[in-house]
Design a protein around this motif. Structure first.
Motif, PDB file in Angstrom:
ATOM      1  N   ASN A 113      13.462   6.326 -24.181  1.00 40.90           N
ATOM      2  CA  ASN A 113      13.142   5.470 -23.033  1.00 40.90           C
ATOM      3  C   ASN A 113      11.720   4.911 -23.056  1.00 40.90           C
ATOM      4  OD1 ASN A 113      11.556   7.668 -22.411  1.00 40.90           O
ATOM      5  ND2 ASN A 113      12.513   8.090 -20.428  1.00 40.90           N
ATOM      6  N   ARG A 114      10.984   5.189 -24.117  1.00 40.95           N
ATOM      7  CA  ARG A 114       9.629   4.680 -24.323  1.00 40.95           C
ATOM      8  C   ARG A 114       8.644   5.058 -23.213  1.00 40.95           C
ATOM      9  NH1 ARG A 114       9.709  -0.998 -27.799  1.00 40.95           N
ATOM     10  NH2 ARG A 114      11.095  -0.202 -29.433  1.00 40.95           N
ATOM     11  N   ALA A 115       8.849   6.209 -22.589  1.00 44.92           N
ATOM     12  CA  ALA A 115       7.810   6.735 -21.709  1.00 44.92           C
ATOM     13  C   ALA A 115       6.546   6.950 -22.538  1.00 44.92           C
ATOM     14  CB  ALA A 115       8.271   8.046 -21.082  1.00 44.92           C
ATOM     15  N   PRO A 116       5.361   6.818 -21.937  1.00 47.19           N
ATOM     16  CA  PRO A 116       4.122   6.950 -22.712  1.00 47.19           C
ATOM     17  C   PRO A 116       4.097   8.204 -23.577  1.00 47.19           C
ATOM     18  CG  PRO A 116       3.638   6.198 -20.505  1.00 47.19           C
ATOM     19  CD  PRO A 116       5.106   6.518 -20.520  1.00 47.19           C
ATOM     20  N   PHE A 117       3.697   8.019 -24.835  1.00 49.38           N
ATOM     21  CA  PHE A 117       3.647   9.123 -25.797  1.00 49.38           C
ATOM     22  C   PHE A 117       2.263   9.765 -25.752  1.00 49.38           C
ATOM     23  CE2 PHE A 117       2.690  10.407 -30.314  1.00 49.38           C
ATOM     24  CZ  PHE A 117       3.417  11.593 -30.269  1.00 49.38           C
ATOM     25  N   PRO A 118       2.177  11.047 -25.367  1.00 54.78           N
ATOM     26  CA  PRO A 118       0.869  11.684 -25.225  1.00 54.78           C
ATOM     27  C   PRO A 118       0.400  12.363 -26.510  1.00 54.78           C
ATOM     28  CG  PRO A 118       2.576  13.143 -24.392  1.00 54.78           C
ATOM     29  CD  PRO A 118       3.282  11.927 -24.936  1.00 54.78           C
ATOM     30  N   ILE A 119      -0.887  12.205 -26.812  1.00 55.84           N
ATOM     31  CA  ILE A 119      -1.534  12.977 -27.879  1.00 55.84           C
ATOM     32  C   ILE A 119      -2.761  13.627 -27.239  1.00 55.84           C
ATOM     33  CG2 ILE A 119      -2.467  12.972 -30.213  1.00 55.84           C
ATOM     34  CD1 ILE A 119      -1.197  10.255 -30.672  1.00 55.84           C
ATOM     35  N   HIS A 120      -2.609  14.875 -26.806  1.00 52.88           N
ATOM     36  CA  HIS A 120      -3.681  15.589 -26.105  1.00 52.88           C
ATOM     37  C   HIS A 120      -4.322  16.577 -27.070  1.00 52.88           C
ATOM     38  CE1 HIS A 120      -2.080  13.689 -22.622  1.00 52.88           C
ATOM     39  NE2 HIS A 120      -1.011  14.456 -22.532  1.00 52.88           N
ATOM     40  N   LEU A 121      -5.639  16.471 -27.266  1.00 56.99           N
ATOM     41  CA  LEU A 121      -6.311  17.217 -28.326  1.00 56.99           C
ATOM     42  C   LEU A 121      -7.671  17.750 -27.888  1.00 56.99           C
ATOM     43  CD1 LEU A 121      -5.708  14.674 -31.221  1.00 56.99           C
ATOM     44  CD2 LEU A 121      -4.718  16.969 -31.114  1.00 56.99           C
ATOM     45  N   GLN A 122      -8.118  18.779 -28.628  1.00 52.85           N
ATOM     46  CA  GLN A 122      -9.522  19.183 -28.648  1.00 52.85           C
ATOM     47  C   GLN A 122     -10.107  18.691 -29.974  1.00 52.85           C
ATOM     48  OE1 GLN A 122     -10.824  20.856 -26.095  1.00 52.85           O
ATOM     49  NE2 GLN A 122      -9.036  21.691 -25.038  1.00 52.85           N
ATOM     50  N   GLU A 123     -11.311  18.169 -29.932  1.00 49.31           N
ATOM     51  CA  GLU A 123     -11.874  17.573 -31.141  1.00 49.31           C
ATOM     52  C   GLU A 123     -11.993  18.558 -32.293  1.00 49.31           C
ATOM     53  OE1 GLU A 123     -15.049  17.029 -33.979  1.00 49.31           O
ATOM     54  OE2 GLU A 123     -15.156  18.364 -32.242  1.00 49.31           O
ATOM     55  N   GLY A 124     -12.275  19.840 -31.987  1.00 45.63           N
ATOM     56  CA  GLY A 124     -12.443  20.827 -33.042  1.00 45.63           C
ATOM     57  C   GLY A 124     -11.224  20.994 -33.923  1.00 45.63           C
ATOM     58  N   TYR A 125     -10.068  20.592 -33.453  1.00 45.56           N
ATOM     59  CA  TYR A 125      -8.830  20.704 -34.230  1.00 45.56           C
ATOM     60  C   TYR A 125      -8.925  19.912 -35.531  1.00 45.56           C
ATOM     61  CZ  TYR A 125      -3.815  21.820 -34.363  1.00 45.56           C
ATOM     62  OH  TYR A 125      -2.581  22.350 -34.677  1.00 45.56           O
ATOM     63  N   PHE A 126      -9.636  18.787 -35.509  1.00 44.99           N
ATOM     64  CA  PHE A 126      -9.780  17.972 -36.716  1.00 44.99           C
ATOM     65  C   PHE A 126     -10.644  18.680 -37.756  1.00 44.99           C
ATOM     66  CE2 PHE A 126      -8.768  14.880 -33.426  1.00 44.99           C
ATOM     67  CZ  PHE A 126      -7.848  14.061 -34.061  1.00 44.99           C
ATOM     68  N   ARG A 127     -11.725  19.298 -37.300  1.00 43.44           N
ATOM     69  CA  ARG A 127     -12.642  19.940 -38.240  1.00 43.44           C
ATOM     70  C   ARG A 127     -12.015  21.160 -38.898  1.00 43.44           C
ATOM     71  NH1 ARG A 127     -16.655  21.766 -34.941  1.00 43.44           N
ATOM     72  NH2 ARG A 127     -16.073  20.661 -33.025  1.00 43.44           N
ATOM     73  N   GLU A 128     -11.068  21.780 -38.226  1.00 40.79           N
ATOM     74  CA  GLU A 128     -10.435  22.993 -38.751  1.00 40.79           C
ATOM     75  C   GLU A 128      -9.232  22.702 -39.630  1.00 40.79           C
ATOM     76  OE1 GLU A 128      -9.456  24.894 -35.126  1.00 40.79           O
ATOM     77  OE2 GLU A 128     -11.550  25.252 -34.537  1.00 40.79           O
ATOM     78  N   ARG A 129      -8.697  21.465 -39.595  1.00 44.65           N
ATOM     79  CA  ARG A 129      -7.462  21.140 -40.303  1.00 44.65           C
ATOM     80  C   ARG A 129      -7.603  19.784 -40.996  1.00 44.65           C
ATOM     81  NH1 ARG A 129      -6.837  23.966 -35.912  1.00 44.65           N
ATOM     82  NH2 ARG A 129      -5.344  25.671 -35.835  1.00 44.65           N
TER      83      ARG A 129
END
Length: 378
Positions: A270-286
């Motif tokens: 139904n194309r409801a808004p797609f959420p991407i909820h993050l903490q920035e540290g997740y990028f540095r660890e992965r």
């Protein structure tokens, strides 16, 4: 006997002050742009194939010199297929935030929203009364506006720390503090198809994952539900970085497939808004996640019917839903840059802990570290 009487009196006062339960939503009465029933139905009765798919990227926590490097690397210069700049929402907590960098994010077109002054423990927010929440969020509006040189009327959203709701109380506070929406409420039951944002004029159908949840009629308050992702074992996760069984930290292709699969749960339904909820540290660890995330952003930024927008922009479309073609024809949002008069303030005495703080701000230095009840640090 006297103690029992006092207890009964206090109980009766408490019950009398409780708001009545909201009624079941009537879509003939609850109409846009001011009211929308909680539902998986597309606003405006448009066909899914004709509407824009919005992607809502959000970050939690303090804005610092460390995580701003990541934000610049991932987001600077990105545009949607209509050549409008992408949107992102930053839910900001006060402690350790660099307000000069917050001003930079705002001037780059990103939405700044509220995540509380104290960001303290979960039980504190679960039991917070109206006065406490006004100090946490209404004072934070004043604090951010004063020290980051951001217009106070541009601070429209909140996310409760730990995604801990406070029942009706936080939404009563929102109305009086001129806060439009909350983005703290996860849903597990309404992810296939996903739940659309809605108002609390009538009773919500959303499942209550972190009680207490609102039960009263609270007109004008928007809920942007945190639609759960699904991890590799089929478990729900309210935030993208909280999935219990994610791909391996270095598996770029696995992460890319993971992102696309969760995106398609919205895009192909139904194309409801797609959420991407993050903490920035997740990028540095992965490192595999960051590489896959950049690939994913490149993909959706090239799609003619997909748009990364901030949370407020998604609500504005819902209030006046139009086709993807009509949306593309609209002008890009324009942000009036706010000048920062930089000051560096060392050794500010904190009222809440035995620690001296420094602040990087866009104003004259305060006398003490700003805190609850004293947002200007007087």
């Amino acid at each position: 006997m006297r103690i029992a009487f006092v207890f009964a009196l206090l109980l009766s006062i408490s019950l009398a002050s409780e708001l009545p339960l909201a009624e079941e939503c009537d879509p003939d009465i609850c109409t846009l742009p001011q009211c929308l029933c909680s539902s998986t139905a597309i606003p405006g009765n448009l066909a899914a194939s004709r509407i824009p798919q919005f992607v809502l990227l959000t970050f939690n926590g303090a804005v610092t010199s460390t995580n701003t490097l990541t934000y610049r690397r991932l987001l600077s210069g990105r545009r949607n297929s209509n050549q409008c700049p992408i949107g992102t929402t930053f839910f900001v907590s006060h402690e350790y935030t660099d307000y000069q960098l917050l001003n930079e994010l705002y001037n780059n077109g990103f939405e700044i929203a509220l995540h509380s002054i104290t960001n303290t423990n979960q039980s504190y927010f679960a039991n917070a009364d109206y006065e406490t929440l006004m100090l946490e969020f209404d004072d934070q509006k004043k604090l951010i506006s004063h020290f980051a040189s951001i217009p106070v009327d541009q601070l429209k959203g909140i996310r409760m720390p730990f995604l801990q709701l406070a029942g009706n109380t936080s939404f009563e506070m929102m109305k009086d503090a001129s806060i439009l929406y909350d983005n703290s409420w996860p849903t597990i039951n309404f992810k296939s198809p996903p739940l659309w944002p809605y108002t609390l004029d009538f009773a919500s159908i959303q499942d209550c994952v972190t009680p207490p949840c609102p039960t009263a009629s609270l007109p004008g308050s928007w809920v942007v539900p945190m639609v759960a992702w699904t991890d590799l074992q089929g478990n729900p996760c309210a935030m993208a970085d909280s999935c219990f069984y994610p791909p391996d930290s270095y598996d770029e292709n696995g992460w890319f497939r993971f992102l696309v699969k969760n995106f398609e749960n919205h895009y192909l339904s139904n194309r409801a808004p797609f959420p991407i909820h993050l903490q920035e540290g997740y990028f540095r660890e992965r490192p595999g996640f960051e590489a896959a995330f950049i690939r994913f952003l490149n993909m959706i930024n090239s799609m003619s019917d997909v748009f990364m927008v901030n949370t407020l922009e998604a609500i504005e479309w819902i209030q006046n839903p139009v086709s993807a073609g009509e949306y593309i024809a609209q002008s890009c949002r324009h942000v009036v840059e706010e000048r920062c008069r930089p000051s560096f303030c060392p050794s500010l005495i904190a009222p809440h802990k035995e620690e001296n703080f420094y602040m990087s701000i866009c104003n004259t230095c305060p006398a003490t570290y700003p805190w609850l009840g004293n947002p200007f640090g007087l």
